[in-house]
Design an enzyme around this catalytic site. Structure first.
Site, short mmCIF file in Angstrom:
data_model
loop_
_atom_site.label_atom_id
_atom_site.label_comp_id
_atom_site.label_asym_id
_atom_site.label_seq_id
_atom_site.Cartn_x
_atom_site.Cartn_y
_atom_site.Cartn_z
N TYR A 153 0.85 -1.20 0.00
CA TYR A 153 0.00 0.00 0.00
C TYR A 153 0.88 1.24 0.00
O TYR A 153 1.89 1.30 0.70
CB TYR A 153 -0.89 0.01 1.25
CG TYR A 153 -1.67 1.29 1.44
CD1 TYR A 153 -2.95 1.43 0.92
CD2 TYR A 153 -1.12 2.37 2.14
CE1 TYR A 153 -3.67 2.61 1.08
CE2 TYR A 153 -1.83 3.55 2.31
CZ TYR A 153 -3.10 3.67 1.78
OH TYR A 153 -3.80 4.84 1.92
N GLU A 241 -3.63 7.71 -3.74
CA GLU A 241 -3.61 6.45 -2.98
C GLU A 241 -3.52 5.29 -3.96
O GLU A 241 -4.36 5.16 -4.85
CB GLU A 241 -4.88 6.33 -2.13
CG GLU A 241 -4.91 5.08 -1.26
CD GLU A 241 -6.20 4.98 -0.46
OE1 GLU A 241 -6.13 4.69 0.74
OE2 GLU A 241 -7.28 5.18 -1.05
#
Length: 432
Positions: A153, A241
């Protein structure tokens, strides 16, 4: 190690994740998907990244089933992923009005891509984040399907506490990152970036290492992190993101899925990006409100809320609920208000057949309460307002504003504070 900053980073991640959900959690009345800020379709975000040197899957966009078939042939990939392009999440588990299940499909046969696209394009896709009837799919993305050997991530975002950009990452990607932050905070890593100096090689390398990229992949990941940061600055993003930020068995670091948020205040210098805004998924009333620089979010109650500022809007919704009522919407005036905007706001609110009362809650800092009062009285007269109107004004020129309302001869109920306003608005509806 991550531990000294993990708690702060985890808190930051949870805060960012919760912000869009606050209204839903508080009101339980949200029926529409709020889109107050610019959102891009997946293919638009990926094109932005690709154009700026960020590694994404090869893909094409198609408007028809034939175009999708040709795109699949042109890709010449071992496996193809076909994705319906709508802004709502949960596409994979969605259902089309054509009967097709799932907005994301994998296949090795280009002909199947054409057949599936025929059941997607022009039909509504209903997911857990869309209205019941779903959202019409006008485009599909035909992309090369890549195997992912490991998922991580990565996010770059503006953080008020850090006075600038922050890089947040975790070796545990492809899952709900807020859960990781809550259950395994030691797996959350954070790098504060000096916005003047920019991202340093050492920061990109350190983050790549913390994400678990080894050998040549470490340099490749660090390079992608720097390119993502440059993109973040170039497009005036508030958040980029990437989840998953992954690696393939062939030794490539790829941004498989990304969410980009933009600073609306930068629209004047990001005209090309804002021109990509697809308003077809908005409710017509949202688009109409935007024409007058008003922000509208529809709910399913019967008390219309007319406020200035999103925070005040949520507080107004909350206090209506606490007093036994249900908000029909909130309509945010913003800062530089004109009389004409107030008039248009009332026009929008009164056009909603669900609205049985209107609560005006204005805190005048940069907003002039007298302008609001003049707009209210003009709207009441010209629109022949038929529903009860409760007004609470505080701040700049409030005494002049109160005189305008009191001397208007109109049936306007004044309130001394927000609690009083909510009680009077709810009472005006229950009396009916």
């Amino acid at each position: 190690m991550a531990s000294p900053v993990a708690a702060q980073a985890g808190k930051l991640l949870r805060h960012l994740a919760l912000r869009p959900r606050l209204l839903a959690a508080r009101s339980q009345a949200v029926q529409l998907t709020p889109r107050r800020w610019l959102n891009l379709q997946e293919y638009q975000s990926k094109k932005l990244m690709s154009d700026n040197g960020v590694k994404v899957q090869r893909f094409f966009v198609a408007d028809t089933a034939n175009e999708a078939l040709e795109a699949a042939k042109k890709l010449n990939a071992k496996e193809i992923v076909l994705k319906a392009q709508i802004l709502a999440g949960g596409r994979g588990k969605g259902v089309f009005s054509s009967g097709l299940k799932g907005g994301v499909h994998l296949t090795k046969d280009p002909k199947v891509v054409g057949q599936l696209a025929k059941q997607m394009i022009g039909y509504n896709l209903a997911t857990k984040q869309t209205p019941k009837e779903g959202v019409k799919v006008n485009k599909v993305m035909v992309a090369e399907a890549l195997d992912i050997s490991r998922e991580t991530y990565l996010a770059i975002l503006m953080d008020r506490a850090s006075n600038g950009p922050v890089l947040v990452g975790s070796p545990q990607g492809g899952v709900d990152i807020e859960e990781v932050a809550a259950t395994n905070p030691e797996l959350i890593f954070k790098e504060q970036i000096d916005i003047i100096e920019g991202i340093k090689d050492s920061q990109a390398q350190r983050m790549a290492e913390n994400l678990g990229f080894l050998g040549p992949l470490k340099n490749q990941a660090a390079d992608q992190i720097k390119k993502l940061y440059n993109l973040f600055l170039k497009i005036d993003a508030t958040q980029v993101e990437v989840n998953p930020f992954g690696e393939t068995p062939e030794g490539q670091v790829v941004c498989f899925d990304a969410k980009i948020n933009f600073d609306d205040n930068a629209e004047f210098r990001q005209k090309d990006i804002f021109a990509m805004d697809d308003k077809s998924e908005n409710e017509p009333i949202e688009n109409e409100a935007a024409r007058y620089d008003l922000k509208y979010i529809g709910l399913d109650g019967n008390i219309a809320c007319f406020v200035n500022g999103a925070g005040l809007a949520m507080a107004t919704c909350d206090i209506i609920f606490l007093n036994g009522g249900k908000p029909a919407n909130f309509l945010d005036l913003g800062g530089g208000v004109k009389e004409s905007q107030v008039y248009q706001a009332f026009k929008l609110l009164t056009a909603d057949p669900k609205v049985e009362a209107i609560l005006v809650n204005i805190f005048g800092g940069i907003v002039n309460c007298a302008i609001i009062a003049n707009g209210i009285t003009k709207a009441c007269r010209e629109l022949e307002l038929k529903v009860p109107l409760v007004v609470r004004l505080e701040g700049t020129n409030v005494h002049e504003a109160q005189n305008i309302l009191n001397n208007s001869g109109l049936p306007i109920t004044s309130a001394v504070d927000l609690e009083d306003a909510a009680k009077k608005a709810v009472a005006s509806v229950t009396k009916k």
